[in-house]
Design an enzyme around this catalytic site. Structure first.
Site, PDB file in Angstrom:
ATOM      1  N   GLU A   1      20.201  23.083  11.916  1.00  0.00           N
ATOM      2  CA  GLU A   1      20.129  23.962  12.866  1.00  0.00           C
ATOM      3  C   GLU A   1      20.817  24.480  13.185  1.00  0.00           C
ATOM      4  O   GLU A   1      22.173  23.594  13.275  1.00  0.00           O
ATOM      5  CB  GLU A   1      19.540  23.454  14.030  1.00  0.00           C
ATOM      6  CG  GLU A   1      17.770  22.720  13.578  1.00  0.00           C
ATOM      7  CD  GLU A   1      17.371  21.864  15.210  1.00  0.00           C
ATOM      8  OE1 GLU A   1      18.091  21.864  15.801  1.00  0.00           O
ATOM      9  OE2 GLU A   1      16.192  21.509  14.534  1.00  0.00           O
TER      10      GLU A   1
ATOM     11  N   SER B   1      12.428  22.680  13.997  1.00  0.00           N
ATOM     12  CA  SER B   1      11.503  22.944  13.351  1.00  0.00           C
ATOM     13  C   SER B   1      12.192  20.617  12.401  1.00  0.00           C
ATOM     14  O   SER B   1      12.930  20.720  11.849  1.00  0.00           O
ATOM     15  CB  SER B   1      11.063  23.032  12.772  1.00  0.00           C
ATOM     16  OG  SER B   1      10.467  24.293  12.337  1.00  0.00           O
ATOM     17  N   GLU B   2      12.134  20.020  13.728  1.00  0.00           N
ATOM     18  CA  GLU B   2      13.326  18.433  13.083  1.00  0.00           C
ATOM     19  C   GLU B   2      11.540  18.170  12.000  1.00  0.00           C
ATOM     20  O   GLU B   2      12.865  17.201  11.428  1.00  0.00           O
ATOM     21  CB  GLU B   2      12.990  17.705  14.002  1.00  0.00           C
ATOM     22  CG  GLU B   2      14.355  18.180  14.831  1.00  0.00           C
ATOM     23  CD  GLU B   2      14.032  19.786  16.393  1.00  0.00           C
ATOM     24  OE1 GLU B   2      13.319  19.665  15.816  1.00  0.00           O
ATOM     25  OE2 GLU B   2      15.193  19.592  16.760  1.00  0.00           O
TER      26      GLU B   2
ATOM     27  N   PHE C   1      20.837  16.132  17.694  1.00  0.00           N
ATOM     28  CA  PHE C   1      21.794  15.501  18.891  1.00  0.00           C
ATOM     29  C   PHE C   1      20.985  14.088  18.097  1.00  0.00           C
ATOM     30  O   PHE C   1      19.535  13.714  18.101  1.00  0.00           O
ATOM     31  CB  PHE C   1      21.266  15.583  20.192  1.00  0.00           C
ATOM     32  CG  PHE C   1      21.922  16.662  20.684  1.00  0.00           C
ATOM     33  CD1 PHE C   1      23.504  16.494  21.126  1.00  0.00           C
ATOM     34  CD2 PHE C   1      21.908  18.386  20.648  1.00  0.00           C
ATOM     35  CE1 PHE C   1      24.265  17.528  21.678  1.00  0.00           C
ATOM     36  CE2 PHE C   1      23.049  19.126  20.640  1.00  0.00           C
ATOM     37  CZ  PHE C   1      23.863  18.405  21.569  1.00  0.00           C
TER      38      PHE C   1
ATOM     39  N   ASP D   1      19.220  11.915  19.619  1.00  0.00           N
ATOM     40  CA  ASP D   1      17.937  11.706  20.774  1.00  0.00           C
ATOM     41  C   ASP D   1      17.281  12.819  20.199  1.00  0.00           C
ATOM     42  O   ASP D   1      15.859  12.811  20.306  1.00  0.00           O
ATOM     43  CB  ASP D   1      18.324  12.899  21.962  1.00  0.00           C
ATOM     44  CG  ASP D   1      19.629  12.681  22.971  1.00  0.00           C
ATOM     45  OD1 ASP D   1      19.457  11.872  23.446  1.00  0.00           O
ATOM     46  OD2 ASP D   1      20.786  13.138  22.564  1.00  0.00           O
TER      47      ASP D   1
ATOM     48  N   ILE E   1      16.005  12.589  17.661  1.00  0.00           N
ATOM     49  CA  ILE E   1      15.578  11.258  16.122  1.00  0.00           C
ATOM     50  C   ILE E   1      14.158  10.592  16.307  1.00  0.00           C
ATOM     51  O   ILE E   1      13.623  11.006  15.814  1.00  0.00           O
ATOM     52  CB  ILE E   1      16.835  10.619  15.665  1.00  0.00           C
ATOM     53  CG1 ILE E   1      17.441  10.414  15.302  1.00  0.00           C
ATOM     54  CG2 ILE E   1      15.911   9.356  14.815  1.00  0.00           C
ATOM     55  CD1 ILE E   1      18.301  10.917  13.920  1.00  0.00           C
TER      56      ILE E   1
ATOM     57  N   HIS F   1      20.347  14.772  25.628  1.00  0.00           N
ATOM     58  CA  HIS F   1      21.559  15.052  24.608  1.00  0.00           C
ATOM     59  C   HIS F   1      22.871  14.161  24.776  1.00  0.00           C
ATOM     60  O   HIS F   1      23.785  14.274  24.862  1.00  0.00           O
ATOM     61  CB  HIS F   1      21.643  16.592  25.266  1.00  0.00           C
ATOM     62  CG  HIS F   1      21.290  17.689  24.724  1.00  0.00           C
ATOM     63  ND1 HIS F   1      20.181  17.636  25.592  1.00  0.00           N
ATOM     64  CD2 HIS F   1      20.749  18.214  24.299  1.00  0.00           C
ATOM     65  CE1 HIS F   1      19.497  18.762  25.383  1.00  0.00           C
ATOM     66  NE2 HIS F   1      20.159  19.362  23.876  1.00  0.00           N
TER      67      HIS F   1
END
Lengths: 322, 322
Positions: B28, B58-59, B82, B84, B86, B128
């Protein structure tokens, strides 16, 4: 579309081999020879046969966990597949994967996946690689109707359409996500209705008609190869058995089951072959026998294969011992 | 030459993007925007849109596609903005990237790197700021790299990109602007090798990422009181250089572990367990963990400062051992 006799025979042979494999696995599982979970695609053979007749060896394919037939149709080694189901050292994955993690990278088969929905992004990544490497290869991603409700579908459909990735999304709508019928898990009538949201073509086709499956897939594959981006194909079919072996499928309406058994894709093509005088009943019986013989050999191979050495537990975690 | 930690990471990316055409960066806002923290600034102009790829938010796709593209021969470096986040794509790490090689019997590999950034102290609050590095260390199949200096960051990143296993690479917000002399061009820091950041004889502090700086500051304070502190930075958590830790504890007889994450089940717990199992006879005092409390990370600067392990807390912990 006109089909040659040879093509039609190929379809029939592939379906007959897939049927023989799954029928035998069902028996072996019931006899306690295959451990774990197995998910069979009995009744869904036309999709595997039709779809994989449209692609080449170097094309990639992401699978779900009801994928024995697809592996066979793409040209996977049946002996090694059966050995894998037994958990033997000679298996496709050395006995470390089993039915839910069958893979054959040499055949572009990126692996069955026990996490339904995880395959969308992985397949999109394979399609990304096809284009990045400037090859003419494309990627297929097969999935079930139940799986179509996972979030990664949205992310992957969107990006694939945005980037015009060379991929074909193929939903095998077999009527159920485990026990939950399509009407109980899908907000729209068809999975393919979602295609419009991503600006890609979407179509729903009779998944028990191997010729329709082939024609539909052929068009989508050509579109992907041309660089025009993804398509969403939905093939409606019916899972004959339960979700996994051991599930009696009591949630199915027996009338529906009966109706769908009548739509068996194999005699459907067989009758057409006889009607067109392309084949005699003997020809069909012979193809069935060829399929059975391959499975006999595969079972023999699996049974005679050694178990993995206990030391194998510790290998293949990393590329080296950490 | 003098480089900040952020510049060193960028330089490492540049070395690999130039060296290997299969390496690309996706995530991103990594493109023209240059990354949320400016780490990838300028790379888009230098390498273009094929190699530096902006993705949607879109992780699941970002990490999942890297599994697919790396299995097909590319060497993706992706970014999850970040640490977070994950958790949003935990499946793609834990069930996919980590397991592909093993499930498929060693016949597939996933040479991907995921960059992410952790750390508190910038008022970014509960979602974050976390340091969740311990989560993925529990999953066999992944490598965790977590450098504390610019030179280590560059050398470890190059090593990570060349590694044939999936690597998660932690940057720290508080370290981005830290500057030191960094070797120019191509070099690697070996994965799995700890580094003694300060030699000492009375007590060993094991710390990583930002906590190395805090521990070095504490060591400076303690020196004034005549306590000689050895600061050991493992640099990678998986694989962990436990020999170096045991050797240092063997020399000093005391162990303090400093981690920025919550105390319970942080990576410090693993280090304490290893030393208890394999080095109890080396210890002259109990092992102490200095860690954040088991709370979410608060927004208010006053509360956040209370949350972060401070130099004072480290000093007090060390003194309690004498």
């Amino acid at each position: 579309m006109e089909f040659s006799k040879e093509q039609l025979f190929d379809f029939y042979q592939t379906m007959a081999t897939c049927r023989a494999f799954e029928s035998r696995v069902s028996e072996l599982f019931a006899a306690g020879k295959i451990p774990g979970f197995v998910h069979l695609s009995l009744g869904q053979e036309a999709i595997a046969a039709g779809v994989f007749a449209c692609v080449e060896k170097d094309d990639k394919c992401g699978l779900h966990h009801r994928s024995h037939g697809e592996m066979i149709a793409k040209g996977g080694d049946i002996n090694k597949m059966m050995a894998e189901l037994f958990g033997k050292a000679t298996g496709t994955c050395k006995g470390k994967g089993g039915s839910m993690h069958l893979a054959d990278m040499d055949m572009g088969l990126l692996g069955a996946n026990g996490i339904l929905g995880a395959g969308f992004a992985i397949a999109a990544g394979a399609a990304f690689a096809c284009r990045y490497n400037e090859t003419n290869d494309i990627t297929l991603c097969l999935f079930g109707d139940g799986q179509s409700n996972r979030g990664p579908l949205h992310e992957s459909f969107n990006v694939a359409a945005l980037w015009k990735l060379p991929i074909v999304w193929i939903c095998e709508n077999n009527g159920f996500g485990l026990s939950n019928p399509v009407k109980g898990h899908l907000a729209t009538d068809n999975v393919s209705d979602r295609a419009a949201a991503y600006g890609m073509p979407g179509v729903t086709v009779d998944g028990n008609d191997v010729l329709a499956v082939y024609e539909t897939t052929q068009e989508a594959v050509k579109r992907a190869r041309r660089g025009d981006g993804p398509s969403l194909l939905e093939f409606k079919t019916w899972r004959w058995h339960g979700h996994f072996e051991g599930d009696p499928g009591l949630y199915k309406d027996p009338k529906d089951q009966e109706e769908w058994l009548k739509k068996d894709p194999i005699p459907r093509l067989g009758n057409m072959l006889i009607k067109k005088k392309y084949a005699t009943q003997e020809d069909l019986d012979q193809m069935k026998a060829i399929g059975e013989a391959k499975i006999d050999a595969a079972v023999k191979f699996a049974e005679e294969s050694p178990w993995p050495d206990a030391s194998e537990l510790y290998t293949d975690v990393y590329d080296r011992q950490l | 030459m003098q480089m900040t930690y952020a510049e060193a990471i960028r330089d490492g990316l540049r070395v690999e993007l130039k060296r290997d055409p299969k390496v690309y960066l996706a995530g991103e806002d990594v493109g023209p925007f240059g990354g949320c923290f400016g780490v990838t600034a300028g790379l888009f102009d230098e390498f273009g849109p094929k190699r530096i790829v902006d993705t949607p938010i879109s992780e699941n796709f970002i990490v999942g596609h890297a599994v697919g593209s790396s299995a097909c021969g590319l060497r993706p470096v992706v970014e999850v903005m970040f640490d977070d986040f994950i958790t949003v794509c935990f499946d793609e790490f834990a069930n996919q990237a980590a397991k592909v090689r093993y499930m498929f019997g060693g016949k597939a590999k996933v040479p991907m790197v995921c960059l992410t950034i952790n750390g508190a102290g910038v008022g970014a609050a509960a979602q974050h700021s976390q340091s969740l590095e311990a989560l993925l260390t529990h999953i066999p199949g992944l490598i965790t790299v977590i450098p504390s200096t610019p030179a280590d960051a560059k050398g470890l990143l190059i090593a990570a990109i060349r590694d044939d296993n999936p690597v998660i690479f932690y940057e720290h917000k508080q370290l981005l602007g830290v500057s030191e002399d960094v070797p120019e061009g191509d070099y690697t820091v070996p994965i799995g090798k700890a580094d003694i950041k300060r030699e000492g004889s009375d007590v060993t502090i094991v710390a990583w990422s930002w906590m190395v700086q805090k521990s070095l500051a504490a060591a400076e304070e303690l020196a004034k009181d005549g306590i000689s502190v050895e600061v050991l930075d493992p640099r990678t958590l998986v694989p962990l250089d436990k020999e170096a830790i045991l050797k240092s504890v063997g020399k000093t007889g005391r162990l303090v572990i400093v981690q920025e994450s919550c105390k319970t089940m942080g990576f410090g717990s693993e280090i304490a367990a290893i030393v208890a199992e394999e080095g109890l006879d080396l210890l002259n005092a109990p092992i102490i963990r200095v860690a954040a409390p088991n709370t979410p990370i608060p927004f208010s600067p006053v509360l956040e400062q209370e949350y972060i392990p401070s130099v004072e807390k480290i000093v007090a912990a060390v003194k309690s051992l004498f």
